[in-house]
Structure formats: C-alpha cells, structure tokens
Design an enzyme around this catalytic site. Structure first.
Site, PDB file in Angstrom:
ATOM      1  N   ASP A  16       0.934  -1.226  -0.126  1.00 21.49           N
ATOM      2  CA  ASP A  16       0.016  -0.026   0.179  1.00 21.49           C
ATOM      3  C   ASP A  16       0.890   1.106  -0.139  1.00 21.49           C
ATOM      4  O   ASP A  16       1.835   1.120   0.886  1.00 21.49           O
ATOM      5  CB  ASP A  16      -0.783   0.025   1.173  1.00 21.49           C
ATOM      6  CG  ASP A  16      -2.009  -1.079   1.352  1.00 21.49           C
ATOM      7  OD1 ASP A  16      -2.121  -1.567   0.399  1.00 21.49           O
ATOM      8  OD2 ASP A  16      -2.429  -1.352   2.278  1.00 21.49           O
ATOM      9  N   LEU A  17       0.439   2.165  -0.910  1.00 21.17           N
ATOM     10  CA  LEU A  17       1.252   3.408  -0.667  1.00 21.17           C
ATOM     11  C   LEU A  17       0.598   4.191   0.446  1.00 21.17           C
ATOM     12  O   LEU A  17      -0.523   4.401   0.553  1.00 21.17           O
ATOM     13  CB  LEU A  17       0.980   4.318  -2.069  1.00 21.17           C
ATOM     14  CG  LEU A  17       1.889   3.484  -3.219  1.00 21.17           C
ATOM     15  CD1 LEU A  17       1.352   4.557  -4.465  1.00 21.17           C
ATOM     16  CD2 LEU A  17       3.290   3.779  -2.987  1.00 21.17           C
TER      17      LEU A  17
END
Length: 213
Positions: A16-17
C-alpha cells in the site's frame, strides 16, 4: 517475465502507498509461478512493523474477519450511493476470508495520545488488510488518511511523515526448496518518528507471543 505486463513484470505482490518494505519478484516465468504458488497457498511468511492508535491488548493475537473491496474502476461502484463510494476496504460477511496475526511489542505515549508498536503477520493478502483489520479492532494505523478521521490524521502528521506500516521480513522457499529469509530494517523516517514517543510501561508487561498454530 520482467517485460511482461500480463504477469505484473514479475512482481508477486504489492505494498500500500505510502507504506514501505520488501517485495518479491520473479526473474523468470518458472520463478514467478513458484513464488506465486507459495503466496496463494499461505506458505510465505509476511511480517510487518506497525504503529497503531490505542493500547492493543496482548490477548489480541488474531483478527479473522472477511474483507470486501470494490475497485474504483469497477462498474458496480457507480451503482452505490455517493457516501458508499469509498476506496476503503470494509469488513463484511460478503467479503473474502482474511486472517491477521498480531504480536504486541510495546505500549507508547505522546502527550495524552496512546499508541502500540506491533508486529503483524498475514496469511491472506486482501487489499488494505492490516489497515482494515486494525481499524475494525479500533486501533487504526498512524497517519492513515483512509481509515482515520481528519482530526486524528492531522495530529499524526505533526510528528510522523507517512503511514507507519513497514514490511520488514519475508520467508519463502527458493527454486531448490531451500528456505530463504530476508529482513529490511525500519526506514530512517519511521525510526525518527518512533523516537518522538515514550514508553508507557515496562515492556515485559505488555509484550505478547505469536499464537500457537
């Protein structure tokens, strides 16, 4: 395989960013499917360092709750009311099975705010799994714009630069059947944020172990 978009250019899984950490990738089609099989069958150990809100009880060692996510481009999302068109994953009976194991390392404080430093292992790999599960358990991750209120996000951003979630360890089998372990230490920006917190009590009183298989 590294030039094949249909096989994600060899990349096996995602992060996940703006989280950080290790990613597995295959350099050949054989290697790609060998690792992907291990991922799909829960054979790979994926371990994350997470800082979350509140004091997680050492007795909370597992979250087993189905996760549902509708991609932003999916036609079904357009049929939902505007307030339901969120990019978050949700805990619902219609979701896919998801299992997260938790080990508490420390309880911490910053002023009147309480935090827990924990290690998470995931058996499944649903979108935003750790973040969704911890939010479901009332312990959202630090600096999480999707799963915390704006007031909490703003307070977090005053001392931590990004979402405090880091994939620190992977264990898998190579093409010869030998176990490989890879560890990536906590990045400088997250270590600096952690130094802004103080321990709440002796570590021995809050640490926990992994649940028995």
């Amino acid at each position: 395989v590294m030039r094949d978009g249909e096989h994600a250019y060899g990349i096996i899984h995602r992060l996940d960013l703006p989280s950080s950490g290790l990613i597995l990738a295959g350099s050949t089609f054989e290697g790609y499917y060998h690792i992907k099989w291990q991922l799909d069958t829960g054979k790979i150990v994926r371990e994350y360092v997470v800082l979350c809100h509140g004091w997680v009880s050492p007795s909370l060692q597992e979250i087993n709750a189905p996760i549902h996510h509708i991609p932003d481009k999916h036609a079904a999302k357009k049929t939902l009311p505007s307030w339901q068109r969120t990019s978050r994953s949700t805990i619902t009976e219609m979701g896919k099975p998801a299992q997260t194991f938790i080990r508490v390392l420390a309880h911490l404080v910053r002023g009147s705010w309480r935090f827990s430093l924990i290690i998470c292992r995931i058996r499944t790999g649903r979108r935003h799994q750790i973040r969704a599960h911890l939010h479901h358990a009332w312990h959202p991750t630090v600096v999480d714009g999707k799963y915390t209120r704006a007031q909490i996000l703003g307070a977090d951003q005053q001392w931590c630069p990004r979402n405090f979630l880091h994939r620190q360890r992977l264990v898998f089998l190579d093409g010869n059947g030998r176990e490989q372990e890879v560890v990536e230490e906590l990045p400088t920006d997250l270590r600096s944020a952690l130094r802004r917190l103080a321990p709440a009590m002796p570590a021995a009183s809050v640490t926990s172990t992994w649940p028995s298989p």
